[in-house]
Design an enzyme around this catalytic site. Structure first.
Site, PDB file in Angstrom:
ATOM      1  N   HIS A   1      -1.573  -6.581  -3.867  1.00 31.38           N
ATOM      2  CA  HIS A   1      -0.786  -7.599  -3.172  1.00 31.38           C
ATOM      3  C   HIS A   1      -1.431  -7.944  -1.835  1.00 31.38           C
ATOM      4  O   HIS A   1      -2.200  -7.135  -1.290  1.00 31.38           O
ATOM      5  CB  HIS A   1       0.638  -7.078  -2.883  1.00 31.38           C
ATOM      6  CG  HIS A   1       1.502  -6.911  -4.082  1.00 31.38           C
ATOM      7  ND1 HIS A   1       2.183  -5.742  -4.360  1.00 31.38           N
ATOM      8  CD2 HIS A   1       1.820  -7.767  -5.090  1.00 31.38           C
ATOM      9  CE1 HIS A   1       2.875  -5.894  -5.480  1.00 31.38           C
ATOM     10  NE2 HIS A   1       2.674  -7.107  -5.941  1.00 31.38           N
TER      11      HIS A   1
ATOM     12  N   CYS B   1       6.361  -1.785   0.972  1.00 29.62           N
ATOM     13  CA  CYS B   1       6.980  -2.131  -0.312  1.00 29.62           C
ATOM     14  C   CYS B   1       8.183  -1.265  -0.659  1.00 29.62           C
ATOM     15  O   CYS B   1       8.880  -1.539  -1.634  1.00 29.62           O
ATOM     16  CB  CYS B   1       5.957  -2.100  -1.434  1.00 29.62           C
ATOM     17  SG  CYS B   1       5.082  -0.554  -1.624  1.00 29.62           S
TER      18      CYS B   1
END
Length: 262
Positions: free
Chosen positions: A164, A250
């Site tokens: 990501h 996250c």
């Protein structure tokens, strides 16, 4: 008073079965240690004056602890993601219910768009979105349309070397973008505002307040770099999550705006 609330989700005992893309799968993820590390992570928020809410656990979904991927929150709007990995799309249902309970307006990324919350870095009215992995161009376009009425400028950023965008870069409280250079595809995106850090996990910070960052204990040299810039640094051991390409960002969704407040 500043609204400081975080959504978190207890790790699944099957976390070691989760998806990995850019690293070798570890065969020694310890689910009990993961729970203890997650509890220490949550406690770090509490010590910093944050309140946390637990999203309903989902033991059947190995990656569900990585709750940030389920949404993008901007102002009073929560955009529920459509994860790029089909195996993860069941994670959004309970997360949507949790953020809706705080009064946020809800929108959704729709097919054929895909978007993971971990691909979205927000700072100062600009929203950078990583593309090329879990998030596609249609997902970026939908997010741009949803955030435009709120004054946000959405910028697509190619991501090829990491899972990501926020695996590669995050931002310090004053807006400097930090990243480990071998994993940042194009640091010129942040020309004049990019700081190279010496460790991969040093690129991952959560802003607890205007002078304090939360980061992984696995990046001590980066922590010292941040302290030398006048920041207070809180470190937590998240080794079990790092085995699954996870990082401090996250593991939570940070809610900084109280919907309906002036």
């Amino acid at each position: 008073m500043e609204y400081r609330h975080a959504l978190v989700r207890r790790p699944s005992p099957r976390m070691g079965e989760g998806l990995v893309t850019h690293i070798e799968r570890s065969d020694d993820v310890d689910p009990d240690l993961a729970v203890r590390q997650w509890e220490s992570y949550v406690e770090a928020f509490h010590r910093a004056g944050w309140t946390t809410d637990e999203v309903e656990p989902a033991d059947e979904l190995p990656d569900s602890v990585f709750v940030e991927d389920t949404m993008v929150v901007y102002g009073d709007l929560a955009v529920i993601s459509r994860p790029g990995a089909a195996e993860r799309r069941g994670e959004t249902v309970a997360a949507e219910a949790a953020v809706a309970a705080h009064g946020y307006r809800i929108a959704h990324i729709e097919a054929p768009g895909t978007l993971d919350g971990g691909d979205v870095l927000k700072f100062g009215g600009r929203v950078w979105v990583g593309t090329g992995g879990r998030t596609n161009a249609d997902g970026v376009a939908q997010l741009r349309a949803l955030l435009a009425p709120l004054g946000a400028q959405v910028v697509g950023v190619p991501v090829r070397t990491v899972l990501h965008l926020k695996t590669a870069v995050t931002a310090l409280p004053e807006g400097t973008v930090v990243g480990h250079r071998p994993l940042v595809d194009d640091p010129d995106v942040w020309a004049g505002h990019f700081l190279e850090v010496p460790e991969e996990s040093g690129a991952h910070v959560v802003l607890l307040d205007g002078t304090t960052v939360l980061m992984a204990a696995s990046a001590p040299r980066s922590a010292e770099l941040f302290r030398s810039r006048g920041l207070d640094v809180v470190t937590v051991d998240i080794s079990e999550f790092e085995k699954m390409e996870g990082c401090v960002t996250c593991l939570s969704v940070r809610l900084r705006s109280r919907p309906g407040s002036a």
